[in-house]
Design a protein around this motif. Structure first.
Motif, PDB file in Angstrom:
ATOM      1  N   UNK A 123     -21.156 -47.200 -29.513  1.00 34.36           N
ATOM      2  CA  UNK A 123     -20.348 -47.876 -27.918  1.00 34.36           C
ATOM      3  C   UNK A 123     -21.777 -48.182 -27.574  1.00 34.36           C
ATOM      4  N   UNK A 124     -22.946 -48.192 -28.128  1.00 35.18           N
ATOM      5  CA  UNK A 124     -24.004 -48.542 -27.465  1.00 35.18           C
ATOM      6  C   UNK A 124     -24.714 -49.567 -26.660  1.00 35.18           C
ATOM      7  N   UNK A 125     -22.851 -50.461 -26.907  1.00 37.28           N
ATOM      8  CA  UNK A 125     -22.586 -51.453 -25.672  1.00 37.28           C
ATOM      9  C   UNK A 125     -21.853 -51.747 -23.885  1.00 37.28           C
ATOM     10  N   UNK A 126     -21.506 -51.066 -24.549  1.00 36.27           N
ATOM     11  CA  UNK A 126     -20.221 -50.296 -23.054  1.00 36.27           C
ATOM     12  C   UNK A 126     -20.356 -49.453 -22.750  1.00 36.27           C
ATOM     13  N   UNK A 127     -20.016 -48.678 -21.553  1.00 40.97           N
ATOM     14  CA  UNK A 127     -20.653 -47.226 -20.740  1.00 40.97           C
ATOM     15  C   UNK A 127     -18.995 -47.039 -20.162  1.00 40.97           C
ATOM     16  N   UNK A 128     -18.580 -46.191 -20.506  1.00 41.97           N
ATOM     17  CA  UNK A 128     -16.944 -46.118 -20.228  1.00 41.97           C
ATOM     18  C   UNK A 128     -17.039 -45.212 -18.633  1.00 41.97           C
ATOM     19  N   UNK A 129     -17.604 -45.263 -17.621  1.00 40.57           N
ATOM     20  CA  UNK A 129     -17.873 -43.841 -17.021  1.00 40.57           C
ATOM     21  C   UNK A 129     -18.292 -44.741 -15.486  1.00 40.57           C
ATOM     22  N   UNK A 130     -17.189 -44.335 -14.272  1.00 38.52           N
ATOM     23  CA  UNK A 130     -17.993 -44.674 -13.417  1.00 38.52           C
ATOM     24  C   UNK A 130     -19.262 -45.261 -13.017  1.00 38.52           C
ATOM     25  N   UNK A 131     -19.767 -46.339 -11.979  1.00 37.29           N
ATOM     26  CA  UNK A 131     -21.115 -46.547 -11.750  1.00 37.29           C
ATOM     27  C   UNK A 131     -21.524 -47.269 -10.700  1.00 37.29           C
ATOM     28  N   UNK A 132     -22.581 -47.354 -10.922  1.00 37.79           N
ATOM     29  CA  UNK A 132     -22.942 -48.397  -8.862  1.00 37.79           C
ATOM     30  C   UNK A 132     -24.566 -48.751  -9.801  1.00 37.79           C
ATOM     31  N   UNK A 133     -25.296 -49.506  -9.092  1.00 37.94           N
ATOM     32  CA  UNK A 133     -27.019 -50.300  -9.527  1.00 37.94           C
ATOM     33  C   UNK A 133     -27.608 -50.468  -8.348  1.00 37.94           C
ATOM     34  N   UNK A 134     -28.867 -49.353  -8.533  1.00 41.09           N
ATOM     35  CA  UNK A 134     -29.742 -49.461  -7.543  1.00 41.09           C
ATOM     36  C   UNK A 134     -30.526 -50.645  -8.335  1.00 41.09           C
ATOM     37  N   UNK A 135     -31.179 -51.341  -7.734  1.00 44.56           N
ATOM     38  CA  UNK A 135     -31.904 -52.590  -7.703  1.00 44.56           C
ATOM     39  C   UNK A 135     -33.624 -52.589  -7.053  1.00 44.56           C
ATOM     40  N   UNK A 136     -34.222 -52.814  -7.472  1.00 45.27           N
ATOM     41  CA  UNK A 136     -35.749 -53.717  -6.931  1.00 45.27           C
ATOM     42  C   UNK A 136     -36.292 -53.641  -7.552  1.00 45.27           C
ATOM     43  N   UNK A 137     -37.339 -54.444  -6.848  1.00 43.03           N
ATOM     44  CA  UNK A 137     -38.329 -55.270  -7.467  1.00 43.03           C
ATOM     45  C   UNK A 137     -40.099 -54.550  -7.370  1.00 43.03           C
TER      46      UNK A 137
END
Length: 780
Positions: free
Chosen positions: A728-742
């Motif tokens: 299952x290296x393609x899908x992560x079944x846990x709660x999450x959010x995303x931090x984005x920066x340049x």
């Protein structure tokens, strides 16, 4: 409320009916197949005044200077609770080892609860200091909040003017509008507003301090409340200079943009436009309303790319127990990952909070008493049932109360008052993808119309009747707005937004709900207006992020779609018949398979595949002509993943039969699709994750004719605790959010998917993915 005796009448009604018409969990009688819910509504349904008692109703907040206690504000305890309690202070100390952090989290929270350390420090203070430490600022004139303040980000214009707004909703019976509410905000242009690195792991960084619209806020959150400045309490070692002659101060009078009227009184929506010139430094903006509690947010420097956080699925589906996600030290399963996001905000402040869909879950609408006849009716009858005045009032009451209760509670309330929001369309799951006869039925269509209206009001601070429907330059308050065609079921045009996220980055929030129907996601008119705006982006822009609520590069579910759509599916037949244990297989709107509307929503569904492929090719053309790197951002599926579209390299059939990919930086077709979901809701079962991960390895040839390949990236090679991941290296079944920066050095756009290490603990582990800047000349 301004009706004489309203509270007394309400208490009397509660006393006379202990059930308060709260619906129990749905149960079936095996012999008759009649639901307990149906039997409940076949009896007495109305209160002494002849009206229904709502399932969800929320009272105005008390005087903000009083210490509030949970459960005293008329928020019902339903089977699908809304976030309503604040967690104690989350863990204080963290190491570089994620596994150690988890155990430290639990032990520290329990130790804190057992010792009661913050209470001891209060008790040791002299009386005057105790009073001063816990005192909240009082508004003058007084306002009785229902929700807010909420912050919204619009864009930065060509002159470097930051544009946004704040919103509050007030109960008229408990507020004074002489004069109208005033928001005061101030900043020091010369101040370098970057918190000290030492805030990481500091006590104050994790306290949820006072908040004017949270009934469970306390004036003291640990030692940090002893600090005189709310901003200092929230950002630890960072201390602004306070009020000096260098500060810039603005006063904005609230705009009355809507009044909601109910049996209990009237409630006013006040919008405060906020504008400021960006300067050479990143700065902290401090604001307060009518002299009340001071809050703050951050804006970037003029030449700085923004840091932002993305999330989706901010709630629990029906049937999920939130307590299963409440770790040690928390009182709500809603808060842990929001606390994690706020902790990162303390370390390096976010400038924008991007909501990618399902900011609000509306499943509980189906439990409101006025619409039970419609809910329980057969599909053949449901489509013709009339829209009554009671149902009209019920739908507005539900959306108003549900938004107020959800947006003013816990860590989410702290986030939406300290990080300006930029949200995409929110409505009933699958709305637009149901059969035409249901979509056109008077009741269901009205639900969609009012749901879209309240989305615009609460999340975008837009009242179409007040603000007009003209997005030409200078005609609308929000410059980022792109109005599309009239939605077939919502009664309004689609509302997309194209916003500045820095000199190198813009984001398109494409409205994929207002114009949706079974045969389309967006109209050609909406696409063309969005494409035209993109073509006029400055030539220096390198990255365009396209927010699409649903993934566009994701494993196919065609076999499941076919099975659920089959009339011969035995599980669906049992669910429709009311057989015990099978009711969850069908939804309450039309008795179709529960997942079918979700699958029909997907870009990869049979009914949308042609439009999806056309849209991707259009984006490739724009990327090529403008030398613009395009990335997609999605939510919806309750797991994390990264898909990628890229140039297809065909084998030459020679002796070695080798293929070499086009380098991503020179490939205009190279577009990643970052999927981040859910920040609150439960992940799918492990079996589903395994199945989707297996499908992720399948070759898709649907765009090979356009020289485009599509694959999933094996991002998750390790578990969040550091252990190697074999499957299952393609899908992560846990709660999450995303931090984005340049990255200022490489100009790569980094999406750091923050995955919950252990359920309910509120600590995340990052999986960064980078999108390269374009390295081709425009048009080549």
């Amino acid at each position: 409320m301004d009706t004489v005796g309203w509270h007394a009448q309400r208490r009397a009604r509660k006393a006379s009916d202990s059930s308060c018409f709260r619906l129990p969990l749905k149960r079936f009688t095996p012999k008759s197949g009649v639901t307990q819910e149906a039997r409940h509504f076949s009896g007495i349904q109305r209160g002494p005044d002849g009206s229904y008692l709502p399932v969800e109703e929320i009272d105005p907040l008390p005087d903000g200077s009083a210490r509030a206690q949970p459960g005293s504000f008329g928020i019902p305890h339903s089977s699908s609770p809304t976030p309503g309690t604040l967690p104690p202070v989350p863990p204080k100390y963290f190491t570089d080892n994620p596994a150690q952090n988890v155990s430290a989290s639990a032990s520290h929270a329990i130790e804190r609860l057992a010792s009661g350390s913050s209470g001891v420090s209060l008790a040791q203070m002299p009386a005057v200091e105790r009073s001063r430490a816990q005192r909240l600022a009082k508004m003058e004139p007084h306002l009785q909040f229902m929700v807010g303040p909420l912050l919204r980000y619009d864009t930065v214009d060509e002159n470097g003017l930051w544009r946004g707004a704040a919103l509050i909703v007030t109960a008229d019976s408990g507020s004074s509008y002489e004069p109208f509410p005033v928001l005061t905000y101030q900043w020091d242009p010369e101040e370098i507003a970057r918190p000290s690195p030492s805030t990481q792991g500091s006590h104050s960084g994790y306290d949820l301090g006072p908040h004017p619209a949270d009934p469970h806020a306390t004036a003291m959150a640990g030692l940090s409340a002893q600090l005189p400045d709310t901003n200092e309490a929230y950002f630890g070692d960072y201390k602004g200079k306070g009020n000096t002659r260098d500060d810039q101060t603005q006063h904005v009078t609230g705009q009355e943009i809507y009044v909601y009227s109910a049996n209990g009184g009237t409630f006013t929506f006040w919008r405060f436009p906020i504008q400021m010139q960006l300067g050479v430094n990143e700065i902290c903006i401090k604001y307060r309303i009518n002299g009340g509690i001071q809050l703050s947010f951050f804006v970037p420097a003029r030449d700085q790319n923004m840091r932002w956080a993305a999330h989706s699925c901010n709630g629990f589906s029906a049937g999920v127990n939130p307590d299963d996600f409440r770790g040690p030290g928390f009182k709500s399963g809603y808060d842990p990952m929001w606390i994690d996001l706020l902790r990162k905000h303390v370390e390096r402040p976010f400038h924008v909070l991007v909501g990618g869909g399902d900011q609000l879950y509306c499943d509980s609408l189906t439990r409101e008493p006025e619409i039970q006849e419609w809910i329980l009716a057969k599909p053949s009858i449901k489509k013709n049932l009339p829209l009554t005045g009671e149902i009209v009032s019920c739908v507005d009451r539900f959306f108003f109360n549900h938004y107020c209760s959800s947006f003013r509670m816990g860590a989410f309330a702290r986030a939406n008052s300290s990080i300006p929001m930029l949200n995409m369309c929110d409505l009933i799951d699958g709305f637009g993808s149901y059969p035409e006869e249901l979509q056109q039925s008077p009741v269901f269509k009205h639900i969609g119309m009012r749901g879209y209206f309240f989305y615009l009001l609460f999340q975008c601070f837009i009242n179409p009747l007040h603000d007009n429907l003209d997005d030409r330059t200078g005609k609308h308050m929000f410059k980022s707005l792109i109005l599309g065609a009239q939605g077939p079921y919502v009664g309004l045009p689609s509302h997309s937004f194209l916003s500045y996220l820095g000199p190198d980055v813009h984001i398109l929030m494409l409205d994929c709900r207002a114009e949706r129907k079974r045969s389309q996601v967006c109209s050609e008119f909406e696409y063309q207006k969005a494409f035209e705006r993109i073509r006029y982006l400055p030539p220096d822009v390198k990255h365009l992020v396209v927010q699409l609520g649903i993934p566009i590069a994701y494993p196919r579910m065609v076999f499941l779609e076919t099975a659920l759509d089959s009339m011969l599916n035995p599980l669906i037949a049992l669910g429709r018949s009311g057989t015990a244990g099978f009711s969850s297989f069908v939804n309450k709107f039309n008795a179709d398979a529960e997942l079918l509307d979700d699958l029909n929503d997907h870009w990869t569904a049979k009914c949308h595949k042609k439009e999806r492929n056309w849209f991707i090719q259009q984006m490739q053309g724009i990327a090529r002509m403008k030398s613009l790197r395009i990335s997609f951002l999605s939510g919806d599926v309750h797991c994390a993943a990264v898909g990628v579209l890229k140039t297809l390299v065909r084998s030459n059939g020679g002796k070695n039969n080798r293929t070499i990919d086009v380098p991503p930086e020179t490939d205009y077709r190279y577009m990643i699709n970052v999927v981040t979901s859910a920040i609150v809701n439960t992940p799918p079962p492990n079996g589903v994750i395994a199945m989707v991960s297996t499908l992720a390895t399948k070759t898709h040839r649907t765009l090979h004719h356009a020289e485009t390949d599509e694959v999933m990236l094996p991002v998750f090679t390790k578990e969040p605790n550091g252990n190697h991941r074999l499957q299952n290296k393609y899908i992560m079944g846990r709660r999450n959010w995303c931090a984005v920066s340049c990255d200022p050095e490489t100009q790569e756009l980094e999406f750091d998917i923050r995955v919950e290490i252990e359920k309910g603990v509120g600590v995340s582990f990052g999986y960064p993915v980078r999108s390269p800047p374009p390295k081709w000349f425009p048009g080549t």
